[in-house]
Write an enzyme that holds these catalytic residues in place. Structure first.
Site, PDB file in Angstrom:
ATOM      1  N   GLU A 173       0.829  -1.217   0.000  1.00  0.00           N
ATOM      2  CA  GLU A 173       0.000   0.000   0.000  1.00  0.00           C
ATOM      3  C   GLU A 173       0.859   1.261   0.000  1.00  0.00           C
ATOM      4  OE1 GLU A 173      -4.202  -1.592   1.827  1.00  0.00           O
ATOM      5  OE2 GLU A 173      -2.885  -0.493   3.188  1.00  0.00           O
ATOM      6  N   GLU A 220      -5.893  -7.260  -2.022  1.00  0.00           N
ATOM      7  CA  GLU A 220      -6.616  -7.353  -0.754  1.00  0.00           C
ATOM      8  C   GLU A 220      -8.064  -6.978  -0.976  1.00  0.00           C
ATOM      9  OE1 GLU A 220      -5.026  -5.116   2.480  1.00  0.00           O
ATOM     10  OE2 GLU A 220      -2.929  -5.522   1.955  1.00  0.00           O
TER      11      GLU A 220
END
Length: 509
Positions: free
Chosen positions: A191, A300
């Site tokens: 991320e 995810e």
């Protein structure tokens, strides 16, 4: 974890790397490496080469499983104990994602030793592995991305820091190869929306894209060189948590700054924080592939099946996906994940990974307390038993897109379409009332869900969102308890069930 010497000058760093590579292991407690005359680790046994092409990836991040099992968690299916990796594989999962921290001093998990243990479990079941490098001693995400303590002295020397990234990445891959568990994909950072590998989280912005690209390229170069030196084809992934517009701009910015080629863009996609739909995701998947030849990987995702909790650890998610009824249940968890899978696959994407679907409540202590922040998103109930017709079924290829259609014309002028049935069962075991969508200005309403081939169960319609508004099902249409009975086809992927309010007739178009 790996203790790499990060030099002030890149040439010194490279020399030190060669020396430490030969003389030491990649981790203090990892298996020692066998090295050949060129300093490359030797095979410990025969390995399967990474394929030049991968199947569509249907994965699970199972990074917490070892820790949970160590504190006594037992997973069951229909009340019978079963290995959780095997459960995922048997439903159709073909990949396990595993996070790796550099040298965490606050936990003994997600270290190289722990990752190897997990990777072996996956490989033994024929599953592929995505290795998620955080390049930190702890979690990284859009709000935190702190450099490993071992690299802090060179955090402001981008060249030396890039050397550390390269050496560390390469060494980890060689160590995993020596243990016969080469990952199929490598994620360069987690991320990485903002600045990566900073000394303090106050420095996440303004974003220094040139510095980020240099560090990304170091990791990508390490994978490229590993592939060349060992005849492998490990795929590379960069990962962000952004909406499609921002993600596309992010890729464009990196391309303009000469980011090395990478295979996939990993995306975190959660209805709690991203307000776009699976259809929007599919459009972005196609745009990314057509513009840059990069496949999208949903690295995810997840969806709640209840808003309840099983411990005192705050649940992170409580929102339903956009357009979904406010009635969390295992079936709607599954529906969302199937929608995501089909949107990505139908537009040329690489795959979809459910994040921590086995993170149930337990006695382990995390940074946020004892228990799980995710038990209402896991694939298991609060007794650690697999949810019936829940999220795990998104891995399967025998899901049928079933559309229930009902003509409400004879239900009264103010009537609207609602449906209930076994597929709406919530965490208390009770059916829920689900609103249906009106077809234009007609009196026909519809609701679509993904049921399993051969599945049967009761259902009926209502003209309002109260139980007293249920229809009267004709005797000839009744199954059990005076309800209608649906029977899902045993072959095929789409089905329409057509009804007329309180009638045995079907809709006449």
């Amino acid at each position: 974890m790996v203790q790499l010497v990060s030099s002030k000058k890149s040439c010194v760093a490279l020399l030190l790397f060669v020396a430490t590579f030969v003389l030491s292991s990649c981790q203090n407690d990892a298996d020692s490496l066998e090295v050949d005359s060129k300093g490359f680790a030797m095979e410990s046994d025969a390995l399967t080469r990474s394929s030049s092409t991968l199947p569509f990836l249907k994965g699970a991040d199972l990074s917490y499983v070892n820790e949970l099992e160590d504190v006594g968690v037992v997973y069951t299916e229909n009340g019978v104990e079963k290995d959780v990796y095997t459960m995922m594989r048997d439903y159709g999962a073909n990949l396990v994602r595993l996070r790796l921290w550099h040298n965490p001093t606050w936990t003994t998990y997600s270290t190289l030793k722990d990752v190897k243990k997990s990777a072996k479990r996956a490989k033994q079941l024929g599953m592929k592995i995505l290795l998620d490098f955080h390049y930190s001693d702890t979690w990284t995400d859009p709000e935190q991305n702190v450099v490993p303590a071992a690299w802090l002295s060179v955090v402001n020397d981008t060249t030396a820091l890039a050397d550390s990234v390269y050496n560390y990445t390469y060494k980890i891959l060689v160590s995993m190869k020596a243990s016969s568990i080469v990952p199929d994909l490598v994620q360069i950072g987690n991320e990485t929306n903002k600045n990566i590998m900073v000394s303090d989280n106050s420095l996440l912005t303004p974003i220094n894209y040139q510095r980020n690209v240099k560090l990304f390229n170091a990791g990508l170069s390490a994978v490229r060189d590993f592939n060349a030196n060992y005849n492998r084809n490990v795929k590379t992934v960069l990962h962000v948590a952004m909406n499609p517009t921002d993600a596309m701009n992010w890729v464009t910015t990196l391309k303009n700054l000469n980011i090395m080629d990478f295979d996939m863009l990993g995306l975190s996609y959660y209805p709690q924080w991203q307000g776009y739909t699976p259809n929007d995701l599919g459009n972005f998947t196609a745009q990314l592939l057509n513009t840059y030849g990069i496949q999208l990987l949903v690295a995810e995702t997840g969806h709640i099946w209840t808003r309840k909790w099983n411990d005192n650890c705050h649940n992170l998610m409580s929102n339903m996906a956009p357009g979904y009824p406010q009635a969390p249940c295992p079936q709607l968890q599954k529906d969302f994940l199937v929608e995501v899978k089909e949107a990505v696959r139908n537009n040329g994407g690489a795959g979809v990974i459910a994040w921590e679907p086995a993170w149930v409540s337990a006695d382990n202590v995390t940074l946020w307390g004892t228990g799980s922040n995710w038990e209402n998103v896991a694939f298991f109930d609060f007794n650690n038993n697999l949810l019936t017709h829940g999220g795990i079924e998104f891995y399967s290829e025998n899901n049928v897109k079933v559309t229930f259609r009902v003509d409400m014309s004879n239900a009264g002028n103010d009537a609207k379409g609602y449906i209930t049935g076994e597929f709406t069962t919530n965490d208390d075991g009770n059916w829920q009332i689900i609103p249906m969508k009106r077809e234009g200005t007609s009196n026909i309403y519809q609701f679509t869900t993904y049921l399993t081939q051969g599945q049967t169960g009761g259902y009926y319609y209502l003209s309002d969102s109260t139980w007293t508004a249920r229809e009267t099902v004709p005797v000839e249409s009744q199954g059990s308890w005076g309800d209608r009975l649906y029977q899902v086809i045993s072959a095929g992927l789409t089905q329409t069930i057509s009804n007329v309010w309180s009638s045995s007739s079907t809709i006449s178009e």
